[in-house]
Design an enzyme around this catalytic site. Structure first.
Site, mmCIF file in Angstrom:
data_model
loop_
_atom_site.group_PDB
_atom_site.id
_atom_site.type_symbol
_atom_site.label_atom_id
_atom_site.label_comp_id
_atom_site.label_asym_id
_atom_site.label_seq_id
_atom_site.Cartn_x
_atom_site.Cartn_y
_atom_site.Cartn_z
ATOM 1 N N LYS A 9 0.836 -1.201 0.000
ATOM 2 C CA LYS A 9 0.000 0.000 0.000
ATOM 3 C C LYS A 9 0.879 1.263 0.000
ATOM 4 O O LYS A 9 2.098 1.171 0.202
ATOM 5 C CB LYS A 9 -0.921 -0.040 1.233
ATOM 6 N N PHE A 57 -15.348 2.697 7.443
ATOM 7 C CA PHE A 57 -13.984 3.073 7.051
ATOM 8 C C PHE A 57 -13.775 3.066 5.532
ATOM 9 O O PHE A 57 -12.685 3.401 5.058
ATOM 10 C CB PHE A 57 -12.951 2.159 7.720
ATOM 11 N N ARG A 85 -1.026 -14.705 4.129
ATOM 12 C CA ARG A 85 -1.808 -14.054 5.185
ATOM 13 C C ARG A 85 -1.083 -14.164 6.534
ATOM 14 O O ARG A 85 -1.092 -13.233 7.330
ATOM 15 C CB ARG A 85 -3.198 -14.697 5.290
ATOM 16 N N THR A 91 -4.942 -7.782 10.859
ATOM 17 C CA THR A 91 -5.302 -6.516 10.212
ATOM 18 C C THR A 91 -4.807 -5.304 11.002
ATOM 19 O O THR A 91 -4.300 -4.350 10.440
ATOM 20 C CB THR A 91 -6.837 -6.440 10.040
ATOM 21 N N ARG A 102 3.089 -6.769 9.226
ATOM 22 C CA ARG A 102 2.382 -5.717 9.978
ATOM 23 C C ARG A 102 2.893 -5.643 11.421
ATOM 24 O O ARG A 102 3.006 -4.558 11.994
ATOM 25 C CB ARG A 102 0.873 -5.971 9.940
ATOM 26 N N ASN A 112 -1.652 -0.122 7.425
ATOM 27 C CA ASN A 112 -1.154 -1.467 7.718
ATOM 28 C C ASN A 112 -0.370 -2.097 6.564
ATOM 29 O O ASN A 112 -0.217 -3.319 6.493
ATOM 30 C CB ASN A 112 -2.285 -2.373 8.226
ATOM 31 N N HIS A 115 -1.652 -5.540 1.485
ATOM 32 C CA HIS A 115 -2.871 -6.329 1.292
ATOM 33 C C HIS A 115 -2.494 -7.727 0.807
ATOM 34 O O HIS A 115 -1.575 -7.877 0.002
ATOM 35 C CB HIS A 115 -3.776 -5.684 0.240
ATOM 36 N N GLU A 126 -9.163 -11.093 -7.453
ATOM 37 C CA GLU A 126 -8.283 -9.922 -7.345
ATOM 38 C C GLU A 126 -7.194 -9.931 -8.418
ATOM 39 O O GLU A 126 -6.864 -8.880 -8.980
ATOM 40 C CB GLU A 126 -7.680 -9.874 -5.934
#
Ligand code: UDP
Ligand code: MG
Length: 150
Positions: A9, A57, A85, A91, A102, A112, A115, A126
């Site tokens: 991100k 959010f 993951r 998260t 993270r 964070n 993704h 995706e």
């Protein structure tokens, strides 16, 4: 072969963590089959986070993900969706275990860093949303016999 969609991100890019994050997936033994840096459009951001459309959010999430460049990737390997993951962590970075991306580099849920697709079907959706088939490169790393028992 199983594939997952990973995006660094804008906070991860701005903080200079692109190399560190790619390094972790490479060192683990997964195979990079797609990679591009991009400025995400509002349309793509809203489609990507469509399941969160009704959440409070959502507007700030879309604003954040479109606020600067993102590094979009596809990684391949048996079990890569669930393993990625785990490598990414919870998260909320404050709850994420040390050793996860993270957990090691973040302190805020709205920043964070990364993704990762949450299931095999999500990954397929995706990947198709972010990449054209021509942008994905199928290849076998020469070290494969030293990573996977045949
Ligand atoms: N998010 C947020 N506030 C929240 C929950 C989520 O800003 O209270 C953001 C955060 O960037 C998260 C993304 O929305 O990564 C998607 O949420 P999800 O529950 O799918 O988390 P993830 O799958 O990324 O761990
Ligand atoms: Mg999610």
């Amino acid at each position: 072969m199983e594939r997952t969609f990973i995006a660094i991100k804008p906070d991860g890019v701005q903080r200079g963590l692109v190399g560190e994050i790619i390094r972790r997936f490479e060192a683990k033994g997964f195979t990079l089959v797609g990679l591009k840096m991009m400025q995400v459009s509002r349309e793509l951001a809203e489609k990507h986070y469509d399941v969160h459309r009704e959440r409070p959010f959502f507007p700030s999430l879309v604003a954040f993900i479109t606020s600067g460049p993102v590094v979009a990737m596809v990684w391949e390997g048996d079990g890569v969706v669930a393993a990625a993951r785990k490598m990414i962590g919870a998260t909320n970075p404050l709850s994420a275990e040390p050793g996860t991306i993270r957990g090691d580099f973040g302190i805020s849920i709205g920043r964070n860093l990364i993704h990762g697709s949450d299931a095999i079907e999500t990954a397929q959706r995706e990947i198709a949303l972010w990449f054209t088939p021509e942008e994905l490169v199928a290849w076998r790393p020469a070290v494969q016999p030293w990573l996977v028992e045949s």
